[in-house]
Motif scaffolding. Structure first.
Motif, PDB file in Angstrom:
ATOM      1  N   LEU A   1       0.847  -1.196   0.000  1.00  0.00           N
ATOM      2  CA  LEU A   1       0.000   0.000   0.000  1.00  0.00           C
ATOM      3  C   LEU A   1       0.878   1.240   0.000  1.00  0.00           C
ATOM      4  CD1 LEU A   1      -3.209   0.761   1.924  1.00  0.00           C
ATOM      5  CD2 LEU A   1      -1.269   2.243   2.331  1.00  0.00           C
ATOM      6  N   VAL A   2       0.528   2.197  -0.851  1.00  0.00           N
ATOM      7  CA  VAL A   2       1.216   3.485  -0.904  1.00  0.00           C
ATOM      8  C   VAL A   2       0.193   4.584  -0.682  1.00  0.00           C
ATOM      9  CG1 VAL A   2       2.346   5.160  -2.418  1.00  0.00           C
ATOM     10  CG2 VAL A   2       3.153   2.814  -2.354  1.00  0.00           C
ATOM     11  N   VAL A   3       0.536   5.519   0.185  1.00  0.00           N
ATOM     12  CA  VAL A   3      -0.323   6.660   0.488  1.00  0.00           C
ATOM     13  C   VAL A   3       0.320   7.916  -0.075  1.00  0.00           C
ATOM     14  CG1 VAL A   3      -1.439   7.993   2.306  1.00  0.00           C
ATOM     15  CG2 VAL A   3      -1.071   5.539   2.622  1.00  0.00           C
ATOM     16  N   ILE A   4      -0.461   8.716  -0.779  1.00  0.00           N
ATOM     17  CA  ILE A   4       0.027   9.989  -1.302  1.00  0.00           C
ATOM     18  C   ILE A   4      -0.473  11.088  -0.375  1.00  0.00           C
ATOM     19  CG2 ILE A   4       0.177  11.505  -3.300  1.00  0.00           C
ATOM     20  CD1 ILE A   4      -0.743   9.180  -5.044  1.00  0.00           C
ATOM     21  N   GLY A   5       0.443  11.681   0.398  1.00  0.00           N
ATOM     22  CA  GLY A   5       0.083  12.726   1.335  1.00  0.00           C
ATOM     23  C   GLY A   5       0.288  12.295   2.775  1.00  0.00           C
ATOM     24  N   SER A   6       0.892  13.189   3.584  1.00  0.00           N
ATOM     25  CA  SER A   6       1.216  12.819   4.966  1.00  0.00           C
ATOM     26  C   SER A   6       0.444  13.647   5.995  1.00  0.00           C
ATOM     27  CB  SER A   6       2.724  12.976   5.223  1.00  0.00           C
ATOM     28  OG  SER A   6       3.094  14.342   5.234  1.00  0.00           O
ATOM     29  N   GLY A   7      -0.712  14.171   5.596  1.00  0.00           N
ATOM     30  CA  GLY A   7      -1.578  14.854   6.552  1.00  0.00           C
ATOM     31  C   GLY A   7      -2.273  13.845   7.452  1.00  0.00           C
ATOM     32  N   PRO A   8      -3.279  14.284   8.206  1.00  0.00           N
ATOM     33  CA  PRO A   8      -3.957  13.373   9.141  1.00  0.00           C
ATOM     34  C   PRO A   8      -4.480  12.095   8.488  1.00  0.00           C
ATOM     35  CG  PRO A   8      -4.602  15.622   9.592  1.00  0.00           C
ATOM     36  CD  PRO A   8      -3.770  15.670   8.343  1.00  0.00           C
TER      37      PRO A   8
ATOM     38  N   GLY B   1       1.584  17.559   6.283  1.00  0.00           N
ATOM     39  CA  GLY B   1       0.558  18.049   5.390  1.00  0.00           C
ATOM     40  C   GLY B   1       0.118  19.471   5.706  1.00  0.00           C
ATOM     41  N   ASN B   2      -0.934  19.893   5.016  1.00  0.00           N
ATOM     42  CA  ASN B   2      -1.449  21.243   5.200  1.00  0.00           C
ATOM     43  C   ASN B   2      -1.938  21.464   6.629  1.00  0.00           C
ATOM     44  OD1 ASN B   2      -2.003  23.635   3.342  1.00  0.00           O
ATOM     45  ND2 ASN B   2      -3.917  23.497   4.497  1.00  0.00           N
ATOM     46  N   CYS B   3      -2.424  20.414   7.268  1.00  0.00           N
ATOM     47  CA  CYS B   3      -2.916  20.513   8.638  1.00  0.00           C
ATOM     48  C   CYS B   3      -1.846  21.082   9.566  1.00  0.00           C
ATOM     49  CB  CYS B   3      -3.355  19.135   9.124  1.00  0.00           C
ATOM     50  SG  CYS B   3      -3.809  19.065  10.870  1.00  0.00           S
ATOM     51  N   THR B   4      -0.627  20.578   9.458  1.00  0.00           N
ATOM     52  CA  THR B   4       0.458  21.002  10.340  1.00  0.00           C
ATOM     53  C   THR B   4       1.065  22.325   9.920  1.00  0.00           C
ATOM     54  OG1 THR B   4       1.000  18.733  10.937  1.00  0.00           O
ATOM     55  CG2 THR B   4       2.748  20.361  11.189  1.00  0.00           C
ATOM     56  N   HIS B   5       1.170  22.580   8.627  1.00  0.00           N
ATOM     57  CA  HIS B   5       1.960  23.711   8.153  1.00  0.00           C
ATOM     58  C   HIS B   5       1.151  24.953   7.786  1.00  0.00           C
ATOM     59  CE1 HIS B   5       5.616  21.313   8.120  1.00  0.00           C
ATOM     60  NE2 HIS B   5       4.865  20.331   7.671  1.00  0.00           N
ATOM     61  N   LYS B   6      -0.113  24.774   7.371  1.00  0.00           N
ATOM     62  CA  LYS B   6      -0.891  25.924   6.921  1.00  0.00           C
ATOM     63  C   LYS B   6      -2.297  25.983   7.511  1.00  0.00           C
ATOM     64  CE  LYS B   6       2.173  27.687   4.083  1.00  0.00           C
ATOM     65  NZ  LYS B   6       2.775  29.019   4.349  1.00  0.00           N
ATOM     66  N   GLY B   7      -2.768  24.891   8.080  1.00  0.00           N
ATOM     67  CA  GLY B   7      -4.163  24.836   8.481  1.00  0.00           C
ATOM     68  C   GLY B   7      -4.398  24.773   9.963  1.00  0.00           C
ATOM     69  N   THR B   8      -4.798  23.599  10.428  1.00  0.00           N
ATOM     70  CA  THR B   8      -5.274  23.431  11.792  1.00  0.00           C
ATOM     71  C   THR B   8      -4.271  23.877  12.846  1.00  0.00           C
ATOM     72  OG1 THR B   8      -6.637  21.566  11.070  1.00  0.00           O
ATOM     73  CG2 THR B   8      -6.187  21.745  13.425  1.00  0.00           C
ATOM     74  N   ILE B   9      -3.058  23.373  12.785  1.00  0.00           N
ATOM     75  CA  ILE B   9      -2.091  23.634  13.861  1.00  0.00           C
ATOM     76  C   ILE B   9      -1.713  25.116  13.940  1.00  0.00           C
ATOM     77  CG2 ILE B   9       0.200  23.112  14.740  1.00  0.00           C
ATOM     78  CD1 ILE B   9      -1.920  20.898  15.151  1.00  0.00           C
ATOM     79  N   PRO B  10      -1.246  25.751  12.859  1.00  0.00           N
ATOM     80  CA  PRO B  10      -0.879  27.171  12.996  1.00  0.00           C
ATOM     81  C   PRO B  10      -2.059  28.082  13.313  1.00  0.00           C
ATOM     82  CG  PRO B  10      -0.685  26.452  10.706  1.00  0.00           C
ATOM     83  CD  PRO B  10      -0.892  25.216  11.519  1.00  0.00           C
TER      84      PRO B  10
END
Length: 465
Positions: A8-15, A42-51
């Motif tokens: 299995l390969v996942v594209i994207g390391s967000g939640p 992912g965007n969650c950590t760098h641009k979205g939820t966390i910041p």
């Protein structure tokens, strides 16, 4: 050109991507993740939820300092610039990256840094940051590429005074007046954050009320408190033209109004990150917002290709994305899994909002006989001690069975408080009754005891029927 083979390969390391990969590895699958950034999260950590939530927390602390009597003894109210607050926010992101990076090593999930593109079903090219290309093959592929702010073509986002919810985090000045176009969750959150910094905010909403999916009473409370902290909310307005210049940005509305601000924050929708995946090579097509359709197993229209998280649209919550990632790992191996339908809302305005279950409007439309129990935070000892007196807890329950039908909370720690009601609500009957809250002893003083007050108030209404 290096070749790699995985189950299995996942594209994207967000939640969603992280949860899918970790869960697959724990089930014995050889898993890998492809991430186009040089760091995970992912965007969650760098641009979205966390910041954005770290920014909100910093502004909330500033607001408490400036409004509570105890701190006034230390001097006059203080102002902080937006870059000053962001410098504190940026301390959080590296800690998140370090923590999430360790998950991959600990679970023996390979991490490939580069941009993925389908060559054919089950085969991907990864264009690495140094220009090299890897070929990765996998029996199953999970697309978890997330989303980005929607940018209409007639708005010049290259202009230094025009921002979206990603680029606003890099703003190097503090505007006196900010226009926020779009009053969805992100727009409302940023409206309260900037108003908390002392910025005059015009919040432009194309609908008749704020966040119409909320219970009407909660939506009304949000509207009142945004106005109370200085946000000018403009309903039923749509832009005709955006005109940026050296002094700021002017929006001409279809209604004929012209609204000027030092800067514009565009928060009108999001688009799935699917444009560079080469979906046409496998016969897969995204909709006009870049989103993919999936079935009850999170599988796309192409066998062996799955999708989870923001890239499939609603509910587009980090919490739901984590659960979808775990669910798709079960689906891949043919194991039972749940479709995420009951995720609570968590809206981090000032004050925050959280809800789960039905609203009054939904119950009324369905002709369900219900009653309401309310508790206002200003009447609880804990809120009086902490100074967080704005808000309420609202329980909707069936008149006959007393089954809990909805929990709606507005105020301090709402996103935490809602889970108590959610846990009881999800119990099998008759344990999902509002009577649980009057037959259970709560710590005192706590915000959670609002459940007892709301339950007593609601049951008193039923008793009088």
């Amino acid at each position: 050109m290096a070749d790699h083979q995985y189950d299995l390969v996942v594209i994207g390391s967000g939640p969603a991507g992280e949860a899918a990969a970790m869960s697959a590895a724990k089930k014995g699958l050889r898993a890998a993740v492809i991430e186009k950034r040089n760091v995970v999260g992912g965007n969650c950590t760098h641009k979205g939820t966390i910041p954005s939530k770290a920014l909100r927390h910093a502004v909330k602390q500033l607001m408490r300092y400036n409004t509570q009597h105890l701190f006034r003894a230390l001097g006059e109210p203080r102002r902080l610039t937006f870059p000053q607050v962001m410098s504190e926010v940026n301390r959080v992101i590296p800690r998140q990256v370090e923590m999430h990076t360790s998950f991959y090593a600990r679970n023996r999930v390979d991490l490939h840094i580069g941009e993925a593109r389908f060559v054919e079903a089950g085969k991907l090219e990864v264009h690495l940051l140094d220009g090299a290309v890897e070929t990765i093959s996998a029996e199953k592929v999970v697309i978890a590429t997330g989303s980005r702010p929607y940018r209409p073509e007639d708005v010049d986002f290259s202009h230094p005074r025009v921002y979206d919810s990603d680029t606003i985090l890099d703003m190097q000045h503090t505007p006196k007046n900010l226009i926020i176009y779009g009053a969805g969750v992100i727009g409302c959150e940023y409206a309260s954050i900037f108003a908390g910094l002392g910025v005059k905010v015009d919040l432009i909403n194309s609908r008749g009320s704020l966040l119409e999916f909320l219970d009407d009473e909660i939506s009304d409370a949000l509207s009142y408190h945004l106005r109370d902290i200085g946000v000018n909310v403009r309903h039923r307005e749509e832009y005709a033209k955006v005109i940026p210049d050296g002094r700021g940005v002017t929006i001409e509305m279809k209604s004929g109004k012209r609204i000027h601000g030092d800067a514009l924050l565009w928060c009108n929708g999001r688009t799935g990150n699917t444009q560079y995946l080469g979906l046409e090579e496998i016969g897969l097509e995204a909709n006009h917002r870049g989103q993919l359709s999936v079935d009850e197993h999170y599988m796309s229209a192409v066998e062996g290709v799955y999708a989870v998280g923001d890239v499939i649209g609603w509910p587009s919550l980090a919490s739901a994305s984590y659960d979808q990632g775990r669910a798709v790992a079960n689906a891949v191996i043919g194991k039972g899994h749940r479709i995420i339908k009951d995720a609570p809302t968590g809206i981090y305005t000032l004050p925050e909002i959280s809800s789960v279950g039905k609203t009054e409007s939904e119950l009324t439309a369905a002709k369900v006989p219900y009653e309401v129990g309310r508790a206002f935070f200003k009447h609880t000892a804990r809120a009086q001690i902490s100074g967080e007196k704005v808000g309420m807890l609202k329980i909707l329950f069936h008149i006959d069975t007393l089954e809990i039908l909805g929990i709606h909370c507005f105020g301090a720690e709402a996103a935490e408080i809602v889970h108590i009601g959610q846990a009881v609500m999800n119990q099998p009957a008759p344990n999902n009754s509002i009577e649980f809250f009057v037959n259970t002893t709560f710590n005192y003083p706590t915000m959670a005891e609002a459940y007892r007050s709301a339950a007593l108030e609601g049951l008193n209404r039923v008793t009088r029927l």
